[in-house]
Design a protein around this motif. Sequence first.
Motif, PDB file in Angstrom:
ATOM      1  N   LEU A   1       0.987  -1.243   0.076  1.00 40.81           N
ATOM      2  CA  LEU A   1       0.083   0.113   0.076  1.00 40.81           C
ATOM      3  C   LEU A   1       0.912   1.169   0.162  1.00 40.81           C
ATOM      4  N   ASP A   2       0.458   2.145  -0.700  1.00 40.08           N
ATOM      5  CA  ASP A   2       0.867   3.383  -0.500  1.00 40.08           C
ATOM      6  C   ASP A   2       0.143   4.345   0.302  1.00 40.08           C
TER       7      ASP A   2
ATOM      8  N   ASN B   1       4.679   1.782  -0.874  1.00 41.12           N
ATOM      9  CA  ASN B   1       4.926   0.449  -0.970  1.00 41.12           C
ATOM     10  C   ASN B   1       5.279  -0.333   0.386  1.00 41.12           C
ATOM     11  N   VAL B   2       4.261  -0.052   1.259  1.00 39.83           N
ATOM     12  CA  VAL B   2       4.332  -0.678   2.656  1.00 39.83           C
ATOM     13  C   VAL B   2       3.846  -2.178   2.388  1.00 39.83           C
ATOM     14  N   PRO B   3       4.525  -2.980   2.886  1.00 43.88           N
ATOM     15  CA  PRO B   3       4.087  -4.507   2.693  1.00 43.88           C
ATOM     16  C   PRO B   3       2.844  -4.654   3.765  1.00 43.88           C
ATOM     17  N   VAL B   4       1.797  -5.326   3.321  1.00 39.15           N
ATOM     18  CA  VAL B   4       0.614  -5.449   4.319  1.00 39.15           C
ATOM     19  C   VAL B   4       0.080  -6.877   4.075  1.00 39.15           C
ATOM     20  N   THR B   5      -0.348  -7.710   5.125  1.00 40.70           N
ATOM     21  CA  THR B   5      -0.961  -8.761   5.270  1.00 40.70           C
ATOM     22  C   THR B   5      -2.237  -8.553   6.303  1.00 40.70           C
TER      23      THR B   5
ATOM     24  N   MET C   1      -7.401  -1.995  -4.305  1.00 42.67           N
ATOM     25  CA  MET C   1      -8.389  -1.288  -3.387  1.00 42.67           C
ATOM     26  C   MET C   1      -7.648   0.315  -3.167  1.00 42.67           C
ATOM     27  N   ILE C   2      -8.717   0.891  -2.747  1.00 39.00           N
ATOM     28  CA  ILE C   2      -8.290   2.431  -2.383  1.00 39.00           C
ATOM     29  C   ILE C   2      -9.534   2.820  -1.167  1.00 39.00           C
TER      30      ILE C   2
ATOM     31  N   LYS D   1      -3.904   3.040  -0.969  1.00 39.28           N
ATOM     32  CA  LYS D   1      -4.130   2.326  -2.153  1.00 39.28           C
ATOM     33  C   LYS D   1      -3.207   1.407  -2.458  1.00 39.28           C
ATOM     34  N   GLY D   2      -3.585   0.180  -3.295  1.00 42.14           N
ATOM     35  CA  GLY D   2      -2.668  -0.837  -3.655  1.00 42.14           C
ATOM     36  C   GLY D   2      -3.315  -1.917  -4.112  1.00 42.14           C
ATOM     37  N   ARG D   3      -2.518  -3.019  -4.278  1.00 42.38           N
ATOM     38  CA  ARG D   3      -3.113  -4.282  -4.733  1.00 42.38           C
ATOM     39  C   ARG D   3      -2.658  -5.299  -3.808  1.00 42.38           C
TER      40      ARG D   3
END
Length: 337
Positions: free
Chosen positions: A176-177, A204-208, A310-311, A326-328
């Motif tokens: 996510l940004d 570019n934050v890794p998210v789980t 998503m955003i 937002k991110g994928r």
Amino acid sequence: MNMNDKMNGIYFVYDGECPLCRSAAYALRIKEKFGALHLINARTEADHPLMAEINKRGLDLDEGMIIYDGSNFYHGQTALEFMARHGAAKNSFTVFCKSLFRWRPITVITYPWMRGTRNMLIRNKNIGRIDNLNHKSTPIFQSIFSDAWDNLPPVLKKHYANRPYCNDIVTVSGHLDIMCKAPLTWLAPIMRLMGQIPPANEENVPVTVEFKSDLHSKAFQFNRQFYFKSTKPYAFRSQMIQVQDNVVIEVMRFGLGWKMRYTWDGTKVILSHKGYALKLFGHFVPVPLTLFMGKGYAEEVAVDEHRFDMITHITHPWWGKVYQYKGRFEIMEKLDG
């Protein structure tokens, strides 16, 4: 006997494993003009003709007892009001019901507490739900999206695949940004204390994210972990509770909730702002925070069968867009429990 036959008297359908419900059923007395009172234990008499009609009407016995007077069904709160109006004052229980629950504002306030007590007693006995409507076989969000559910892309169906009253877990992973600016940044310590969205600015934050079912309810739980470069992982946890049709409240720490409406417009899932609420003693109390916190918005778009974009953003009426991420994400794992 079937529902086409004349059913005389009053039928009280209750949960025989709940001490509170069982005591109420045995203590209830009805005015003589209604005829005999028939007790039906929903757990041991699931094949009773009345149970089939209850299921057909979509009345959830885990949400409340049911009274049938030969023509009308009274469920949960309205059943309590029926007991107050038509109970015969022959014992202390009926007198108590008549004196307290004849006033609708009182039943509106107290019934969620009573239902919560019933659920707690059932959990403490390690007894499962009645689940007369077979909710366990249906995703929680199917009723939220209603007819649009069948039109959702496969990846979004996987995203919202969790069923209630079980241990389903769906895990997604992505990046996510994140953008957060004043005046929201001024509230960062409070936001962290309350377990709110992470008040940070980083790309570019890794998210789980784990989407978890609740063994004892229809709540849909979010467990998010943000892995920032220079700080320890940030946990953001919440649960989604359906309050009416496609209206859902996302409840965070200390009971603060964002109320939203879920819709599918043919290309994306949209979460539109409906205000804020505070969960108090089983009730959602509207709180006028939109002017202070801004309006929330979110959308999700399928990329392929395994990924979605998503955003989420918050727009303040004075300060404009004060927050966004937002991110994928990719569906990583689905565990059925």
